[in-house]
Design a protein around this motif. Sequence first.
Motif, mmCIF file in Angstrom:
data_model
loop_
_atom_site.group_PDB
_atom_site.id
_atom_site.type_symbol
_atom_site.label_atom_id
_atom_site.label_comp_id
_atom_site.label_asym_id
_atom_site.label_seq_id
_atom_site.Cartn_x
_atom_site.Cartn_y
_atom_site.Cartn_z
ATOM 1 N N ASP A 138 10.622 -21.960 101.688
ATOM 2 C CA ASP A 138 9.539 -22.738 102.294
ATOM 3 C C ASP A 138 9.481 -22.539 103.808
ATOM 4 O O ASP A 138 9.075 -23.442 104.547
ATOM 5 C CB ASP A 138 9.726 -24.226 101.979
ATOM 6 C CG ASP A 138 9.694 -24.498 100.487
ATOM 7 O OD1 ASP A 138 8.915 -23.822 99.783
ATOM 8 O OD2 ASP A 138 10.439 -25.379 100.020
ATOM 9 N N ILE A 139 9.868 -21.367 104.273
ATOM 10 C CA ILE A 139 9.919 -21.121 105.716
ATOM 11 C C ILE A 139 8.531 -21.157 106.347
ATOM 12 O O ILE A 139 8.378 -21.481 107.521
ATOM 13 C CB ILE A 139 10.612 -19.770 106.002
ATOM 14 C CG1 ILE A 139 10.877 -19.599 107.490
ATOM 15 C CG2 ILE A 139 9.813 -18.616 105.427
ATOM 16 C CD1 ILE A 139 11.715 -18.371 107.815
ATOM 17 N N ASN A 140 7.488 -20.849 105.574
ATOM 18 C CA ASN A 140 6.124 -20.832 106.099
ATOM 19 C C ASN A 140 5.402 -22.117 105.705
ATOM 20 O O ASN A 140 5.301 -22.445 104.521
ATOM 21 C CB ASN A 140 5.356 -19.628 105.544
ATOM 22 C CG ASN A 140 6.016 -18.316 105.895
ATOM 23 O OD1 ASN A 140 6.034 -17.903 107.046
ATOM 24 N ND2 ASN A 140 6.576 -17.644 104.891
ATOM 25 N N ILE A 141 4.910 -22.854 106.701
ATOM 26 C CA ILE A 141 4.216 -24.112 106.421
ATOM 27 C C ILE A 141 2.867 -24.127 107.133
ATOM 28 O O ILE A 141 2.676 -23.469 108.155
ATOM 29 C CB ILE A 141 5.052 -25.336 106.848
ATOM 30 C CG1 ILE A 141 5.327 -25.314 108.350
ATOM 31 C CG2 ILE A 141 6.341 -25.415 106.055
ATOM 32 C CD1 ILE A 141 6.009 -26.578 108.862
ATOM 33 N N ARG A 142 1.949 -24.902 106.585
ATOM 34 C CA ARG A 142 0.638 -25.079 107.200
ATOM 35 C C ARG A 142 0.572 -26.474 107.827
ATOM 36 O O ARG A 142 1.013 -27.455 107.236
ATOM 37 C CB ARG A 142 -0.485 -24.907 106.171
ATOM 38 C CG ARG A 142 -0.364 -25.800 104.965
ATOM 39 C CD ARG A 142 -1.677 -25.862 104.177
ATOM 40 N NE ARG A 142 -2.088 -24.595 103.638
ATOM 41 C CZ ARG A 142 -1.685 -24.105 102.466
ATOM 42 N NH1 ARG A 142 -0.841 -24.799 101.722
ATOM 43 N NH2 ARG A 142 -2.128 -22.942 102.039
ATOM 44 N N LEU A 143 0.052 -26.539 109.034
ATOM 45 C CA LEU A 143 -0.141 -27.809 109.732
ATOM 46 C C LEU A 143 -1.544 -27.841 110.317
ATOM 47 O O LEU A 143 -2.141 -26.795 110.599
ATOM 48 C CB LEU A 143 0.882 -27.988 110.854
ATOM 49 C CG LEU A 143 2.350 -28.183 110.469
ATOM 50 C CD1 LEU A 143 3.209 -28.255 111.712
ATOM 51 C CD2 LEU A 143 2.534 -29.438 109.623
ATOM 52 N N GLN A 144 -2.044 -29.041 110.529
ATOM 53 C CA GLN A 144 -3.304 -29.198 111.234
ATOM 54 C C GLN A 144 -3.052 -29.038 112.733
ATOM 55 O O GLN A 144 -1.960 -29.315 113.228
ATOM 56 C CB GLN A 144 -3.916 -30.562 110.933
ATOM 57 C CG GLN A 144 -4.180 -30.804 109.449
ATOM 58 C CD GLN A 144 -5.029 -29.711 108.823
ATOM 59 O OE1 GLN A 144 -6.100 -29.375 109.330
ATOM 60 N NE2 GLN A 144 -4.559 -29.146 107.713
ATOM 61 N N ARG A 145 -4.067 -28.629 113.442
ATOM 62 C CA ARG A 145 -3.916 -28.428 114.886
ATOM 63 C C ARG A 145 -3.456 -29.708 115.581
ATOM 64 O O ARG A 145 -2.658 -29.677 116.520
ATOM 65 C CB ARG A 145 -5.242 -27.942 115.483
ATOM 66 C CG ARG A 145 -5.168 -27.587 116.959
ATOM 67 C CD ARG A 145 -6.509 -27.155 117.492
ATOM 68 N NE ARG A 145 -6.860 -25.807 117.101
ATOM 69 C CZ ARG A 145 -6.576 -24.717 117.833
ATOM 70 N NH1 ARG A 145 -5.906 -24.836 118.963
ATOM 71 N NH2 ARG A 145 -6.957 -23.519 117.421
ATOM 72 N N SER A 146 -3.921 -30.842 115.103
ATOM 73 C CA SER A 146 -3.553 -32.124 115.723
ATOM 74 C C SER A 146 -2.074 -32.444 115.559
ATOM 75 O O SER A 146 -1.546 -33.300 116.264
ATOM 76 C CB SER A 146 -4.397 -33.251 115.122
ATOM 77 O OG SER A 146 -4.205 -33.329 113.711
ATOM 78 N N ASP A 147 -1.390 -31.792 114.609
ATOM 79 C CA ASP A 147 0.036 -32.038 114.372
ATOM 80 C C ASP A 147 0.934 -31.089 115.155
ATOM 81 O O ASP A 147 2.159 -31.166 115.042
ATOM 82 C CB ASP A 147 0.361 -31.876 112.883
ATOM 83 C CG ASP A 147 -0.290 -32.947 112.028
ATOM 84 O OD1 ASP A 147 -0.404 -34.091 112.504
ATOM 85 O OD2 ASP A 147 -0.688 -32.639 110.883
#
Length: 303
Positions: A138-147
């Motif tokens: 799980d080394i690659n994660i997606r986040l929102q810009r606000s986070d």
Amino acid sequence: MGPANRLMGGYASLRTSDSDLSEKGGSHVADGDGDTPVLRQGARFWLRGVPLLTLHGMLLIANIIVAISYNTWSSSICSHGPQNQQSAARDVVQYEGKRFQLSSIYSPDGSPNPHKPTNFLGPPRPEIEEEWETLLGDINIRLQRSDMDQFAHDDDLIELADGSGYWNTMAVYHGLHCVKRLHHYIHKDYYYEGLNGTDAFRLLEHTEHCLDWLRQYVQCNADTTLIPLHWTPDRLPIALDNGNHQCVKWEPLAGWIKERAFDPQQPGLVVHPILGEVFANGQGGDKIGITTKIDPISHNDHV
């Protein structure tokens, strides 16, 4: 007047002020008929003490509230840690005391120690690949810009083509990636068989980058747990790291990360705005793990 009358008359004619009774420690009996209430000194003292007791109670409650608020604040600081204050995962970070597992990697005959509870090191074998795949899956994660806090306003962030967020990883995973790379370098004849001179140098450069990054990472997250030295039976000093370290609880953090993990090699997900799809047909990358062209500005950048 008889003796009895004189005695009763003496008591009946006694008139004493409240202040006199208070000073003498007596009680006040009003003359008159039998319906006159009797107010004893203890009750009068209690009535005078009620405001004082109320004040003390209010102060006690205020102290309890302050103590609870301080403990909540201090535990928040301690549990998050300064390096986690700006992290999107800060609310799931918890600490626990943990002793490092330092049993020998090898048995006396040189084979892997079967009693070692994890299989991240030692000679290449399927168990190692499985352990690392599980840990780094799980080394690659997606986040929102606000986070993304300090990076929220960067212009060159990689936005996923499906609009679900931006490509991120975490420092802890970068560190684990570097540990894996160091293990691969120790066994480079197995993992990097047949490299030419240029690629061999690139591999060395990547490995030393990882060493340099890990050195700074360890200093940045300075663990001040004491490691006292002890005498061995042959009177040599040895450092025994058997104390409790304050460690981030891995399971809550790993769970938070897993909810945001994705596979960057999913077709059509990572697309360069000019050069197009990066991992065409689910293929791509470089086993050495660094770009072929490194300019001075991005010298520390690597996969």
